[in-house]
Design a protein around this motif. Structure first.
Motif, mmCIF file in Angstrom:
data_model
loop_
_atom_site.group_PDB
_atom_site.id
_atom_site.type_symbol
_atom_site.label_atom_id
_atom_site.label_comp_id
_atom_site.label_asym_id
_atom_site.label_seq_id
_atom_site.Cartn_x
_atom_site.Cartn_y
_atom_site.Cartn_z
ATOM 1 N N SER A 232 10.298 -13.477 48.916
ATOM 2 C CA SER A 232 9.802 -12.701 50.062
ATOM 3 C C SER A 232 10.058 -13.498 51.343
ATOM 4 C CB SER A 232 8.306 -12.420 49.911
ATOM 5 O OG SER A 232 7.571 -13.605 50.108
ATOM 6 N N VAL A 336 4.650 -4.181 43.163
ATOM 7 C CA VAL A 336 4.395 -5.033 44.333
ATOM 8 C C VAL A 336 3.710 -4.218 45.431
ATOM 9 C CG1 VAL A 336 5.480 -6.426 46.160
ATOM 10 C CG2 VAL A 336 6.207 -6.696 43.794
ATOM 11 N N ASP A 337 4.141 -2.975 45.634
ATOM 12 C CA ASP A 337 3.485 -2.132 46.651
ATOM 13 C C ASP A 337 2.013 -1.946 46.313
ATOM 14 O OD1 ASP A 337 5.718 -1.784 48.075
ATOM 15 O OD2 ASP A 337 6.175 0.262 47.380
ATOM 16 N N SER A 340 -0.021 -5.334 46.401
ATOM 17 C CA SER A 340 -0.193 -5.854 47.771
ATOM 18 C C SER A 340 -1.256 -5.041 48.497
ATOM 19 C CB SER A 340 1.115 -5.784 48.565
ATOM 20 O OG SER A 340 2.155 -6.345 47.830
ATOM 21 N N ALA A 344 -4.805 -6.531 49.748
ATOM 22 C CA ALA A 344 -5.098 -6.541 51.192
ATOM 23 C C ALA A 344 -6.443 -5.857 51.447
ATOM 24 C CB ALA A 344 -3.984 -5.847 51.961
ATOM 25 N N LEU A 352 0.557 -13.446 50.687
ATOM 26 C CA LEU A 352 1.293 -13.370 49.418
ATOM 27 C C LEU A 352 2.520 -14.269 49.485
ATOM 28 C CD1 LEU A 352 1.173 -9.555 48.629
ATOM 29 C CD2 LEU A 352 -0.184 -11.386 47.613
ATOM 30 N N VAL A 367 -0.763 -15.845 45.222
ATOM 31 C CA VAL A 367 -1.668 -15.416 46.285
ATOM 32 C C VAL A 367 -2.226 -16.665 46.976
ATOM 33 C CG1 VAL A 367 -3.727 -14.046 46.803
ATOM 34 C CG2 VAL A 367 -2.263 -13.393 44.878
#
Ligand SMILES: Cc1cc2nc3c(=O)[nH]c(=O)nc-3n(C[C@H](O)[C@H](O)[C@H](O)COP(=O)(O)OP(=O)(O)OC[C@H]3O[C@@H](n4cnc5c(N)ncnc54)[C@H](O)[C@@H]3O)c2cc1C
Length: 451
Positions: A232, A336-337, A340, A344, A352, A367
């Motif tokens: 990322s 991942v979507d 995350s 959040a 992340l 994390v």
């Protein structure tokens, strides 16, 4: 004794009455016969780089650490059979060097390769960066020599590629994390050495585009695609912050980058132009945002240094809640979507640090605490974060440990998600092979799960 009693991350410290350093299989056998006779627990240890706490003893102080580091001889090299027989304490990097000297490749490769041993690699069924093309440690092993908990020696070092004569004992010991016996030697598979590498860092708008790039590359080049590491943008920033000597490989920042490597055989040389054209065409359509191709060995090394520096750089940011998960490649973007967004919402301010071996579906979904938050405060959120991430992994049909094993870190978590049948079969194996429970007690399976 201290270096042998604390793991690499400094998360677990145990006690032991001694650390023993056998130099031969006969000595390992004598030690295990003695331990069996006197009911002394034994924790096998290689380079002590494991990330799940399997390599250090518990706090009872009643057992011994059996370090294999002095069993580091290469026993034989057979170039015609493309195989290499080594003792368990051989350091992975040394084995890669021996293969290279012989004009061959031993493709297991991971950031700890300068310290981890082949015995530890096999005991944890390590993965690393070449899995996409060459498979995990299990796929790279033709046979083992193992000392059983009662001190018997099983010699399975014939180096055969085919042997259908009953239960596969080799596969039983690979990935058993020292709980069934001590691996003392192994026959490893070698491969022809590639003529060169095409290595590039690619900037990408999202994971879906990364998956589609992987698929396009594999379609064009098949097995020549040897690594596809996803990182990322946030993760890359952290490495660049802690390793200022490394330069950003791409002109601008991107939400994701992929480190792509193709190994070039004679036939694939012609494909380099095709590869460049494919990447450029994808830049034109916006599927890929930018590309930096390594044009020298030094540039290739620098791109890999960015990837290999991630674990240490994240460690410098404070306590990290690590997840070594595996999913179907096609499910990764969705996972991942969802993960995350859920994190959040429930853990405001967390950061992340996601990276991993996208090509084989293995993500390190790490994390990090909010900027400036005390590591010990963040540590208290560990159970909540793990539950959220692991529940989602299992909902997506994935695994909560892709390559680091269970050790003590994931032992109970794995038992929570495994079916009753799986747990019963695993317990039956433990009971049959180590009835006194002296091999690495409390690792992989809790005592009360199998006794
Ligand atoms: C910076 C870093 C990067 C890493 N990257 C990766 C990666 O990409 N992929 C990956 O899979 N892992 C990775 N790891 C984890 C680790 O390097 C591997 O698990 C490695 O295979 C462990 O080898 P070791 O010799 O250090 O084993 P140890 O840590 O000493 O032991 C690990 C386990 O194996 C058992 N064991 C060790 N030797 C034997 C033996 N001879 N017989 C029986 N049991 C034994 C121990 O009891 C313990 O349960 C990384 C670690 C670090 C620190």
């Amino acid at each position: 004794m201290a270096p042998y009693l604390t793991d690499w991350r400094g998360m677990w410290t145990g006690r032991a009455c001694a650390v023993v350093f056998p130099t031969s299989t006969e000595e390992v056998s004598a030690i295990l016969r003695w331990a069996n006779a006197h009911h002394v627990p034994v924790t096998p240890q290689g380079g002590n780089t494991g990330l799940s706490g399997g390599s250090v003893p518990d706090e009872s102080g009643t057992g011994i650490v059996l370090s294999l580091v002095k069993m580091d001889q290469v026993r034989s090299l057979n170039v015609e059979n493309l195989s290499l027989t080594v003792e368990a304490g051989c350091v992975l990097e040394t084995i890669q060097g021996v293969a290279d000297q012989a004009g061959c490749l031993f493709p297991l490769s991971l950031a700890a390769e300068g310290s981890c041993t082949i015995g530890g690699n096999l005991a944890t069924n390590a993965g690393g960066v070449g899995v996409l093309r060459y498979g995990v440690a299990r796929d790279l092993c033709l046979g083992l020599e193992v000392v059983t908990p009662s001190g018997e020696v099983w010699d399975g070092l014939r180096g055969l590629r085919k042997d259908n004569t009953g239960y596969d004992l080799r596969d039983l010991f690979i990935g058993s994390e020292g709980t069934l016996g001590v691996i003392t030697a192994a026959v490893l598979k070698l491969f022809p050495k590639p003529h060169g590498h095409f290595t590039a860092m690619v900037g990408l708008p999202g994971i879906a585009e990364a998956v589609s790039l992987l698929s396009r590359l594999q379609g064009a080049l098949g097995p020549c695609v040897t690594a596809f590491e996803l990182i990322s943008g946030q993760c890359l920033d952290i490495v660049l912050r802690h390793r200022p000597q490394l330069r950003p490989p791409l002109a601008a920042a991107h939400p994701w980058v992929a480190l792509v490597e193709c190994s070039l055989t004679v036939a694939a040389d012609a494909a380099v132009d095709q590869l460049q054209e494919l990447l450029m065409a994808m830049v034109e359509t916006g599927e890929v945002e930018d590309v930096a191709v390594a044009s020298s060995i030094a540039q290739r090394r620098d791109l890999w240094a960015l990837r290999e520096g991630i674990s240490e750089a994240q460690g410098s940011e404070g306590f990290v809640i690590k997840h070594d998960i595996s999913l179907r490649v096609s499910d990764i973007a969705d996972f991942v979507d969802q993960a995350s967004a859920a994190l959040a919402a429930s853990q405001p301010g967390i950061r992340l640090g996601v990276f991993g071996h996208l090509g084989d579906g293995n993500l390190h979904f790490n994390v990090l605490g909010p900027e400036g938050e005390d590591g010990e405060v963040f540590r208290t959120r560990q159970d909540q974060v793990n539950r959220l991430v692991h529940d989602l992994v299992v909902e997506h049909g994935g695994s909560i440990s892709a390559e680091h094993g269970l050790g003590v870190l994931r032992r109970d978590e794995a038992a929570r998600y495994k079916s009753a049948v799986e747990m019963r079969l695993m317990s039956a194996l433990k009971k049959a092979i180590d009835p006194c429970g002296l091999m690495n007690p409390g690792k992989l399976l809790a005592e009360d799960a199998w006794r």
